[in-house]
Design a protein around this motif. Sequence first.
Motif, mmCIF file in Angstrom:
data_model
loop_
_atom_site.group_PDB
_atom_site.id
_atom_site.type_symbol
_atom_site.label_atom_id
_atom_site.label_comp_id
_atom_site.label_asym_id
_atom_site.label_seq_id
_atom_site.Cartn_x
_atom_site.Cartn_y
_atom_site.Cartn_z
ATOM 1 N N GLN A 103 -1.548 5.948 9.086
ATOM 2 C CA GLN A 103 -2.095 6.932 8.151
ATOM 3 C C GLN A 103 -3.230 7.716 8.754
ATOM 4 O OE1 GLN A 103 -5.078 4.680 5.177
ATOM 5 N NE2 GLN A 103 -2.962 4.077 5.004
ATOM 6 N N LEU A 121 -8.893 0.946 12.831
ATOM 7 C CA LEU A 121 -9.318 2.308 12.476
ATOM 8 C C LEU A 121 -9.466 3.199 13.705
ATOM 9 C CD1 LEU A 121 -12.229 1.332 10.014
ATOM 10 C CD2 LEU A 121 -9.890 1.929 9.384
ATOM 11 N N VAL A 176 -8.210 5.947 0.175
ATOM 12 C CA VAL A 176 -8.019 5.287 1.462
ATOM 13 C C VAL A 176 -7.220 3.982 1.296
ATOM 14 C CG1 VAL A 176 -9.461 3.911 3.021
ATOM 15 C CG2 VAL A 176 -9.933 6.347 2.699
ATOM 16 N N ASP A 177 -7.472 3.260 0.204
ATOM 17 C CA ASP A 177 -6.731 2.025 -0.060
ATOM 18 C C ASP A 177 -6.366 1.997 -1.542
ATOM 19 O OD1 ASP A 177 -5.551 -0.452 0.229
ATOM 20 O OD2 ASP A 177 -7.432 -1.581 0.151
ATOM 21 N N PRO A 223 -11.657 2.265 -1.203
ATOM 22 C CA PRO A 223 -12.460 3.369 -1.709
ATOM 23 C C PRO A 223 -11.676 4.672 -1.778
ATOM 24 C CG PRO A 223 -12.874 3.111 0.635
ATOM 25 C CD PRO A 223 -11.825 2.096 0.260
ATOM 26 N N MET A 229 -12.669 8.507 -0.725
ATOM 27 C CA MET A 229 -13.693 9.349 -0.097
ATOM 28 C C MET A 229 -13.749 10.653 -0.883
ATOM 29 S SD MET A 229 -14.677 7.726 2.676
ATOM 30 C CE MET A 229 -14.070 6.489 3.834
ATOM 31 N N VAL A 253 -2.413 -9.668 1.121
ATOM 32 C CA VAL A 253 -3.054 -8.845 0.098
ATOM 33 C C VAL A 253 -4.312 -8.194 0.671
ATOM 34 C CG1 VAL A 253 -4.105 -8.818 -2.181
ATOM 35 C CG2 VAL A 253 -2.106 -10.242 -1.757
ATOM 36 N N HIS A 254 -5.136 -8.987 1.358
ATOM 37 C CA HIS A 254 -6.356 -8.440 1.970
ATOM 38 C C HIS A 254 -6.103 -8.239 3.461
ATOM 39 C CE1 HIS A 254 -8.526 -8.782 -1.728
ATOM 40 N NE2 HIS A 254 -8.010 -9.989 -1.881
ATOM 41 N N LYS A 255 -5.785 -7.017 3.806
ATOM 42 C CA LYS A 255 -5.288 -6.714 5.149
ATOM 43 C C LYS A 255 -6.321 -6.963 6.250
ATOM 44 C CE LYS A 255 -4.375 -2.628 3.470
ATOM 45 N NZ LYS A 255 -4.470 -2.636 1.989
ATOM 46 N N ALA A 282 -9.431 9.063 7.169
ATOM 47 C CA ALA A 282 -10.232 9.931 6.295
ATOM 48 C C ALA A 282 -11.666 9.966 6.807
ATOM 49 C CB ALA A 282 -10.193 9.389 4.867
ATOM 50 N N GLU A 321 0.820 -1.226 0.000
ATOM 51 C CA GLU A 321 0.000 0.000 0.000
ATOM 52 C C GLU A 321 0.856 1.280 0.000
ATOM 53 O OE1 GLU A 321 -3.346 0.117 2.729
ATOM 54 O OE2 GLU A 321 -3.310 2.294 2.727
ATOM 55 N N VAL A 364 -5.979 -4.339 10.014
ATOM 56 C CA VAL A 364 -6.393 -2.923 9.912
ATOM 57 C C VAL A 364 -7.094 -2.518 11.208
ATOM 58 C CG1 VAL A 364 -7.833 -1.240 8.658
ATOM 59 C CG2 VAL A 364 -6.741 -3.114 7.402
ATOM 60 N N THR A 371 -4.345 9.474 1.517
ATOM 61 C CA THR A 371 -4.177 9.820 2.930
ATOM 62 C C THR A 371 -2.686 9.998 3.225
ATOM 63 O OG1 THR A 371 -4.120 7.457 3.351
ATOM 64 C CG2 THR A 371 -6.202 8.570 3.792
HETATM 65 P P1 ADP Z 1 -8.004 -4.265 2.835
HETATM 66 O O1 ADP Z 1 -6.634 -4.703 2.416
HETATM 67 O O2 ADP Z 1 -8.640 -5.245 3.749
HETATM 68 O O3 ADP Z 1 -8.865 -3.917 1.643
HETATM 69 P P2 ADP Z 1 -8.195 -1.424 3.525
HETATM 70 O O4 ADP Z 1 -6.974 -0.600 3.550
HETATM 71 O O5 ADP Z 1 -9.120 -1.241 2.369
HETATM 72 O O6 ADP Z 1 -7.785 -2.944 3.721
HETATM 73 O O7 ADP Z 1 -9.008 -1.136 4.863
HETATM 74 C C1 ADP Z 1 -10.279 -1.742 5.080
HETATM 75 C C2 ADP Z 1 -11.377 -0.684 5.216
HETATM 76 O O8 ADP Z 1 -11.082 0.186 6.320
HETATM 77 C C3 ADP Z 1 -11.507 0.266 4.027
HETATM 78 O O9 ADP Z 1 -12.288 -0.284 3.010
HETATM 79 C C4 ADP Z 1 -12.122 1.490 4.654
HETATM 80 O O10 ADP Z 1 -13.516 1.320 4.823
HETATM 81 C C5 ADP Z 1 -11.458 1.518 6.022
HETATM 82 N N1 ADP Z 1 -10.254 2.369 6.003
HETATM 83 C C6 ADP Z 1 -8.985 1.980 5.703
HETATM 84 N N2 ADP Z 1 -8.118 3.002 5.758
HETATM 85 C C7 ADP Z 1 -8.830 4.078 6.119
HETATM 86 C C8 ADP Z 1 -8.496 5.468 6.353
HETATM 87 N N3 ADP Z 1 -7.254 5.912 6.224
HETATM 88 N N4 ADP Z 1 -9.512 6.298 6.701
HETATM 89 C C9 ADP Z 1 -10.772 5.841 6.816
HETATM 90 N N5 ADP Z 1 -11.154 4.577 6.614
HETATM 91 C C10 ADP Z 1 -10.203 3.680 6.275
#
Ligand code: ADP
Length: 231
Positions: A112, A78, A224-225, A213, A215, A68-70, A115, A21, A76, A36
């Motif tokens: 990070q 938040l 965000v990812d 997504p 934002m 790959v899918h964190k 958002a 990422e 992850v 972000t």
């Molecule tokens: P994955 O590898 O599982 O897809 P993500 O980085 O997409 O991991 O994080 C999972 C979810 O957490 C995102 O889809 C989003 O809804 C939320 N998220 C991740 N990073 C942020 C951020 N910086 N700010 C707000 N929401 C976040």
Amino acid sequence: MNKTSEIIAEVQKQGRKFLLEPEAKAICREYSIPVTKFTVAKSPKEAVEAAENIGYPVVLKIVSPDVVHKSDVGGVVLNLRSSEEVEKAYQQIIGNVKKHKPNAQITGVLVQEMAPSSTEIIVGVIKDPQFGHAIMFGLGGIFVELLKDVAFRLLPLTKEEAEEMITEIKAYPVLKGYRKTPPADIPAIIEILLNTSRLVTEHPEIQELDLNPIMVYTKGAKTVDARIILE
Ligand code: ADP
Ligand code: MG
């Protein structure tokens, strides 16, 4: 060699196809795609330092070439609001990953900016063996997953095509704003589509790209990812 080529060359040298990422987001940043703020930390102490620099609340995520899918591995966390919460989340993420994937190589933990929630959009690129690169646009969540409400165009994208992609999806009224949902910054979305097109056109070795997504706010947007896969 520019920064994007350097990152891609280093990933290839290491025999990887999936960009981490922070690598994918660094490339986005080079192409003025808003992401972000982020820093990779190698210890709980570094994570706290990064969080204080970025400003609370923050998000912590695992950085590993084997993950790959964190979220699937508890990687992850938040909305962390203090140094105590950051230290705890750091340990928790490392513990979760070691439990789910004992052999995963751990590069560090990404700190990070969190958002604020808003309208979520998705921008993707895929490479078709026959037609080449195509870019996809849609709104996040049920709009893409359930309703398949997406627009596609071949690269390179023109400004007119970017505008059409946005207005032709059924969910377009959501972007224009309704009731309590404020209008989304449509010029910012157009910029993201055009910059994504430029990125992949200049680096055709990108097989797949996924900003999911993003934002979108009344002013500006934030990815965000970000995922990038090489051929
Ligand atoms: P994955 O590898 O599982 O897809 P993500 O980085 O997409 O991991 O994080 C999972 C979810 O957490 C995102 O889809 C989003 O809804 C939320 N998220 C991740 N990073 C942020 C951020 N910086 N700010 C707000 N929401 C976040
Ligand atoms: Mg994701």
